[in-house]
Write a protein that holds these residues in place. Structure first.
Motif, PDB file in Angstrom:
ATOM      1  N   MET A   1     -12.561 -19.418  18.778  1.00 48.00           N
ATOM      2  CA  MET A   1     -12.088 -19.094  20.124  1.00 48.00           C
ATOM      3  C   MET A   1     -12.739 -17.799  20.587  1.00 48.00           C
ATOM      4  O   MET A   1     -12.974 -16.895  19.798  1.00 48.00           O
ATOM      5  N   GLU A   2     -13.021 -17.722  21.871  1.00 48.33           N
ATOM      6  CA  GLU A   2     -13.645 -16.523  22.415  1.00 48.33           C
ATOM      7  C   GLU A   2     -12.669 -15.349  22.350  1.00 48.33           C
ATOM      8  O   GLU A   2     -11.467 -15.534  22.258  1.00 48.33           O
ATOM      9  N   PHE A   3     -13.219 -14.147  22.486  1.00 46.26           N
ATOM     10  CA  PHE A   3     -12.377 -12.982  22.277  1.00 46.26           C
ATOM     11  C   PHE A   3     -11.244 -12.877  23.298  1.00 46.26           C
ATOM     12  O   PHE A   3     -10.089 -12.649  22.945  1.00 46.26           O
ATOM     13  N   GLY A   4     -11.583 -13.081  24.569  1.00 51.34           N
ATOM     14  CA  GLY A   4     -10.577 -12.915  25.624  1.00 51.34           C
ATOM     15  C   GLY A   4      -9.361 -13.809  25.448  1.00 51.34           C
ATOM     16  O   GLY A   4      -8.231 -13.326  25.292  1.00 51.34           O
ATOM     17  N   PRO A   5      -9.558 -15.130  25.434  1.00 49.78           N
ATOM     18  CA  PRO A   5      -8.428 -16.031  25.236  1.00 49.78           C
ATOM     19  C   PRO A   5      -7.717 -15.793  23.906  1.00 49.78           C
ATOM     20  O   PRO A   5      -6.506 -15.888  23.811  1.00 49.78           O
ATOM     21  N   HIS A   6      -8.497 -15.453  22.892  1.00 48.46           N
ATOM     22  CA  HIS A   6      -7.938 -15.191  21.569  1.00 48.46           C
ATOM     23  C   HIS A   6      -6.937 -14.032  21.642  1.00 48.46           C
ATOM     24  O   HIS A   6      -5.808 -14.106  21.141  1.00 48.46           O
ATOM     25  N   LEU A   7      -7.352 -12.957  22.312  1.00 43.40           N
ATOM     26  CA  LEU A   7      -6.485 -11.788  22.461  1.00 43.40           C
ATOM     27  C   LEU A   7      -5.247 -12.145  23.275  1.00 43.40           C
ATOM     28  O   LEU A   7      -4.129 -11.721  22.975  1.00 43.40           O
ATOM     29  N   PHE A   8      -5.462 -12.974  24.281  1.00 41.18           N
ATOM     30  CA  PHE A   8      -4.366 -13.377  25.159  1.00 41.18           C
ATOM     31  C   PHE A   8      -3.299 -14.145  24.369  1.00 41.18           C
ATOM     32  O   PHE A   8      -2.098 -13.861  24.453  1.00 41.18           O
ATOM     33  N   ILE A   9      -3.744 -15.085  23.548  1.00 40.79           N
ATOM     34  CA  ILE A   9      -2.784 -15.896  22.792  1.00 40.79           C
ATOM     35  C   ILE A   9      -2.105 -15.038  21.722  1.00 40.79           C
ATOM     36  O   ILE A   9      -0.904 -15.180  21.443  1.00 40.79           O
ATOM     37  N   ALA A  10      -2.867 -14.086  21.172  1.00 39.72           N
ATOM     38  CA  ALA A  10      -2.286 -13.174  20.189  1.00 39.72           C
ATOM     39  C   ALA A  10      -1.190 -12.335  20.840  1.00 39.72           C
ATOM     40  O   ALA A  10      -0.129 -12.109  20.251  1.00 39.72           O
ATOM     41  N   SER A  11      -1.441 -11.879  22.078  1.00 41.04           N
ATOM     42  CA  SER A  11      -0.449 -11.059  22.774  1.00 41.04           C
ATOM     43  C   SER A  11       0.803 -11.883  23.069  1.00 41.04           C
ATOM     44  O   SER A  11       1.923 -11.379  22.948  1.00 41.04           O
ATOM     45  N   LEU A  12       0.609 -13.133  23.426  1.00 42.21           N
ATOM     46  CA  LEU A  12       1.761 -14.006  23.693  1.00 42.21           C
ATOM     47  C   LEU A  12       2.620 -14.173  22.448  1.00 42.21           C
ATOM     48  O   LEU A  12       3.850 -14.047  22.498  1.00 42.21           O
ATOM     49  N   GLU A  13       1.960 -14.456  21.326  1.00 46.44           N
ATOM     50  CA  GLU A  13       2.696 -14.606  20.072  1.00 46.44           C
ATOM     51  C   GLU A  13       3.407 -13.302  19.728  1.00 46.44           C
ATOM     52  O   GLU A  13       4.549 -13.298  19.264  1.00 46.44           O
ATOM     53  N   GLY A  14       2.693 -12.191  19.961  1.00 43.20           N
ATOM     54  CA  GLY A  14       3.274 -10.876  19.692  1.00 43.20           C
ATOM     55  C   GLY A  14       4.491 -10.618  20.569  1.00 43.20           C
ATOM     56  O   GLY A  14       5.483 -10.041  20.116  1.00 43.20           O
ATOM     57  N   ALA A  15       4.428 -11.068  21.812  1.00 47.16           N
ATOM     58  CA  ALA A  15       5.533 -10.831  22.739  1.00 47.16           C
ATOM     59  C   ALA A  15       6.795 -11.563  22.280  1.00 47.16           C
ATOM     60  O   ALA A  15       7.910 -11.048  22.418  1.00 47.16           O
ATOM     61  N   ILE A  16       6.623 -12.757  21.699  1.00 43.20           N
ATOM     62  CA  ILE A  16       7.800 -13.487  21.203  1.00 43.20           C
ATOM     63  C   ILE A  16       8.417 -12.746  20.015  1.00 43.20           C
ATOM     64  O   ILE A  16       9.627 -12.536  19.945  1.00 43.20           O
ATOM     65  N   THR A  17       7.543 -12.338  19.079  1.00 46.41           N
ATOM     66  CA  THR A  17       8.030 -11.550  17.940  1.00 46.41           C
ATOM     67  C   THR A  17       8.767 -10.318  18.449  1.00 46.41           C
ATOM     68  O   THR A  17       9.862  -9.999  17.987  1.00 46.41           O
ATOM     69  N   ALA A  18       8.158  -9.632  19.424  1.00 45.81           N
ATOM     70  CA  ALA A  18       8.736  -8.389  19.945  1.00 45.81           C
ATOM     71  C   ALA A  18      10.091  -8.647  20.586  1.00 45.81           C
ATOM     72  O   ALA A  18      11.035  -7.876  20.392  1.00 45.81           O
ATOM     73  N   ALA A  19      10.208  -9.748  21.331  1.00 44.94           N
ATOM     74  CA  ALA A  19      11.453 -10.033  22.045  1.00 44.94           C
ATOM     75  C   ALA A  19      12.609 -10.240  21.068  1.00 44.94           C
ATOM     76  O   ALA A  19      13.683  -9.644  21.211  1.00 44.94           O
ATOM     77  N   VAL A  20      12.371 -11.062  20.045  1.00 47.24           N
ATOM     78  CA  VAL A  20      13.429 -11.346  19.076  1.00 47.24           C
ATOM     79  C   VAL A  20      13.725 -10.106  18.240  1.00 47.24           C
ATOM     80  O   VAL A  20      14.879  -9.772  17.952  1.00 47.24           O
ATOM     81  N   LEU A  21      12.638  -9.410  17.887  1.00 48.74           N
ATOM     82  CA  LEU A  21      12.795  -8.198  17.091  1.00 48.74           C
ATOM     83  C   LEU A  21      13.607  -7.152  17.846  1.00 48.74           C
ATOM     84  O   LEU A  21      14.453  -6.457  17.271  1.00 48.74           O
ATOM     85  N   ALA A  22      13.371  -7.021  19.138  1.00 54.25           N
ATOM     86  CA  ALA A  22      14.085  -6.024  19.939  1.00 54.25           C
ATOM     87  C   ALA A  22      15.589  -6.284  19.876  1.00 54.25           C
ATOM     88  O   ALA A  22      16.378  -5.365  19.627  1.00 54.25           O
ATOM     89  N   LEU A  23      15.980  -7.529  20.047  1.00 55.14           N
ATOM     90  CA  LEU A  23      17.409  -7.867  19.997  1.00 55.14           C
ATOM     91  C   LEU A  23      18.010  -7.507  18.634  1.00 55.14           C
ATOM     92  O   LEU A  23      19.069  -6.895  18.532  1.00 55.14           O
TER      93      LEU A  23
END
Lengths: 308, 451
Positions: A1-23
């Motif tokens: 996968m190209e860098f841009g989309p790769h980073l984007f999907i990584a950030s999305l996955e990270g955001a889910i982890t962050a959301a649950v972790l925050a709670l």
């Protein structure tokens, strides 16, 4: 996968982890902030939330959203009640002494975990998401024909994953309003600042403690109910949230809700991004290393207030 | 030489009565009544003559043969453990109802190892020192085998693993560790590589768990696939305790023609679901080891995208057209329906591709003990030598997965492998490899090692 989309999907996955972790971490944080209790059993309350969600959804027939809706309300309440009971039967009896509460909550951890193993069993069990549609995400590029939208291979998320992020933000906002704008919040903050003085002013500190311990556990359970359609309920699932919550709470500043949320986003996002580009183990190593540095250079955490 | 000839002889009475009694009830009653005489017949076949066989069972007391069963009741192997347990229970019931081993009943002493190597070694030690077991048996997860086998060697207790890992045949273990009831990863992937290359594509990305078992896949599949002219583009290792997988999938190169997946642990369903969400409608060809979906209901929501993809199966989960009578009887004995789920709960899906290994291994232990006239722990070395002398194991009720070929030097058995295609939510057998497809050169000769 190209860098841009790769980073984007990584950030999305990270955001889910962050959301649950925050709670989850905010639950741990208010328990520590107000009661000065280091709750080692916090991850098990998370696990209980997921297991109860499975149990409730398996009892209710019909559209998966129905069972999930009930679980979203009932599981945190039940887990909160269990926590209040633990507080009453154990923590209260040992007067919330720091060393003894750590040992006592380690005991609670094993009691809850093994009880779940004996009843729920060792299998991982899935909970169906109330809705789950795959969304292909577009990416932009400047090609020969100028600006163009493309749909790269694999760049996608699901409606449910996005909903988890939104739900977590909403819950945290409500929590913040309760803590800062209501009388209950005021009482909790007063108890946090000086429990003896609060008691002298007629606040039933023991009741506040029971409520806070229940609330902390309920927040962990809520995070678990949200994540269980993505993960699956399993009796050993409490370990990772516990470790990450401690990391987040220490970095954010013990007892600081804002600090905890900021640190959860930081750790969650970096966990997602580092896991994708390097390895998940490296993400954990770096997070733990960050804790060490915070403890050395800013022992009260990034947002912690210095205590006398 | 006489040793390996005994196996078909031993099998003969069992095959004939399972042929004669296809109806459930009459078969069971027949088993009970035939029990004693079957034991005597087995004795006749086993010894140099009927006399020595009868003496053998005469001096053996009623004291049971104690088999230490190392079972993954908890931890990441729990689903396998549950079914290894049921299969073992079923095979012990069968053997005992036929007169046991050398006239003695089998007693299973089961201990949970938590799917943990350290506890695994402790469990083996307890079998040898505390429970006075004759042999230890049943371990699946390869890291637990690695952790336990050295202790079994030190304590000189025969250790029959049911693990699939290549560690036994690789020569890394010891003379006391044998794998006579299930084939190893190296032989499985060598048989899969030509099929993938000819039918699915030449550029493969592998996704596997990051421990010994996954590394066997990575190393031996890459080797075998390159040998037939294919190419492995990327190797994605995932920790076996991982719970979320989407973040690993962007590493799959765009030019991938075939995804090769093999995953274990409690989160396998999440793994496969997220794989489907990642690809959406434009997936490449997919070849998976059924490990990725063992004990998982294939009708689970989110798995529809697997239709048309291929799976390796150690033993076909769904009863196939032309199902052998042995598979039918074995299925019934263990309590599995034609969809591979528990008879009492259609949602309780078995680990059908692996658990036959328990059934077959205990039959090998029985054959080995009868061939060596085993009477107690002092005969352990004789037992190992008797198993090492085995070669062909015909397709029978003792070996319902198919015929096998045992290599005494490497302590590893070889057998047929099955490739199934997911069709309308069921696995339909598409290809069966020959045993020859799975053979490779010996890497060790355990028989030359001292006890």
């Amino acid at each position: 996968m190209e860098f841009g989309p790769h980073l984007f999907i990584a950030s999305l996955e990270g955001a889910i982890t962050a959301a649950v972790l925050a709670l989850t971490a905010v639950g741990l944080s208010i328990v520590f902030g107000i009661m000065r209790v280091v709750n080692v059993a916090h991850g098990e309350f998370f696990m209980l939330g997921a297991v109860l969600a499975w149990w409730i959804t398996s009892l209710i027939a019909g559209h998966p959203a129905l069972g999930f809706g009930v679980a979203l309300v009932a599981a945190p309440i039940v887990v909160g009640a269990i926590a209040v009971l633990c507080n009453r039967l154990v923590l209260n009896k040992i007067n919330y002494e720091p060393e003894r509460t750590i040992v006592a909550t380690i005991g609670l951890l094993y009691v809850i975990q093994q009880t779940t193993l004996m009843t729920f069993g060792p299998e991982a069990r899935p909970v169906e998401a109330p809705f789950n549609k795959r969304i292909a995400l577009p990416w932009f590029e400047f090609g020969e024909s100028g600006f163009a939208l493309t749909w790269p291979w694999g760049l996608s998320t699901t409606t449910y994953k996005l909903a988890v992020i939104v739900a977590a933000i909403l819950i945290l906002l409500i929590l913040w309003l309760v803590l800062t704008r209501t009388k209950i919040g005021l009482i909790m903050r007063a108890t946090q600042l000086d429990s003896e003085m609060a008691q002298a002013h007629g606040i039933a500190v023991n009741k506040v403690y029971a409520m806070v311990f229940g609330l902390g556990a309920a927040l962990a359970a809520l995070g678990a109910v949200l994540v269980v359609p993505i993960q699956q309920a399993h009796y050993l699932m409490g370990g990772d949230p516990l470790l990450l919550s401690f990391i987040v709470v220490i970095i954010g500043g013990l007892g600081s809700v804002l600090g905890t949320v900021v640190a959860a986003v930081l750790i969650g996002m970096s966990d997602g991004i580092i896991s994708v580009f390097f390895t998940p183990t490296l993400a954990k190593i770096l997070a733990t290393l960050l804790v060490a540095f915070v403890l050395i250079f800013k022992p009260d955490g990034l947002f912690g207030r210095r205590r006398e | 030489m006489s040793n390996h000839k005994k196996i078909p002889n031993l099998n003969a009475p069992d095959i004939s009565h399972s042929n004669d009694n296809t109806v459930e009830i009459s078969r069971r009653t027949a088993l009970k009544t035939i029990g004693a005489s079957a034991g005597a017949l087995a004795g006749m076949g086993a010894g140099a003559g009927a006399l020595s066989g009868l003496i053998g069972s005469a001096h053996a007391s009623d004291e049971p043969i104690r088999i230490g069963f190392q079972v993954h009741r908890t931890g990441i192997g729990a689903a396998y453990g549950r079914w290894y347990d049921r299969t073992t229970e079923a095979v012990v019931k069968k053997i005992n109802s036929e007169g046991g081993i050398n006239g003695r009943p089998i007693e299973i002493i089961a201990e949970d190892d938590g799917t943990d190597p350290k506890r695994g070694a402790e469990v083996v030690e307890k079998f040898a020192t505390k429970h006075n077991c004759d042999v230890a048996f049943g371990t699946l997860f390869s890291h637990v085998v690695f952790g336990s086998a050295p202790r079994a060697g030190e304590l000189a207790i025969p250790y029959f693993v049911v693990s699939e890992g290549h560690h036994v045949a690789s020569g890394k273990l010891n003379r006391y560790t044998l794998q006579p009831g299930i084939t190893d990863v190296k032989s499985q992937v060598e048989a899969m590589a030509p099929f993938i290359n000819e039918n699915l594509g030449k550029k493969v990305t592998m996704i596997f768990p990051d421990f010994a078992f996954g590394h066997d896949h990575r190393d031996y599949f890459t080797q075998a696939f390159e040998a037939v002219g294919g190419q492995v583009l990327e190797k994605i290792a995932i920790p076996p305790t991982e719970t979320s997988f989407s973040k690993y999938f962007p590493k799959i190169p765009r030019e991938t023609e075939v995804i090769y997946h093999v995953m274990v642990g409690p989160a396998v369903l999440t793994f496969v679901k997220e794989l489907g969400e990642f690809f959406g409608p434009s997936r490449p060809e997919i070849f998976g080891f059924i490990d990725s979906l063992e004990a998982v209901d294939l009708a689970s929501p989110g798995l529809e995208f697997l239709d048309g993809t291929y799976f390796w199966e150690g033993n076909p989960r769904y009863a196939q057209e032309g199902q052998s009578e042995f598979d039918k009887a074995y299925r019934e004995a263990v309590g599995v329906d034609e969809n591979g789920a528990s008879i009492s709960d259609a949602k309780d899906v078995s680990t059908y591709a692996h658990m036959f290994g328990c059934w077959e291994t205990l039959h090998v232990v029985k054959a080995g003990m009868e061939a060596s006239d085993y009477s107690g722990p002092a005969d352990r070395q004789k037992l190992i030598e008797a198993v090492e002398a085995m070669t062909e194991m015909p397709h029978s009720l003792e070996h319902p997965q198919g015929a096998k070929l045992f290599n005494g030097k490497t302590h590893q058995v070889f057998g047929h492998q099955y490739i199934s295609k997911m069709t309308d939510g069921k696995l339909v057998l598409a290809h069966t490899t020959s045993i020859e497809d799975t053979l490779y050169e010996d890497e060790v000769d355990y028989t030359s090692m001292s006890f």
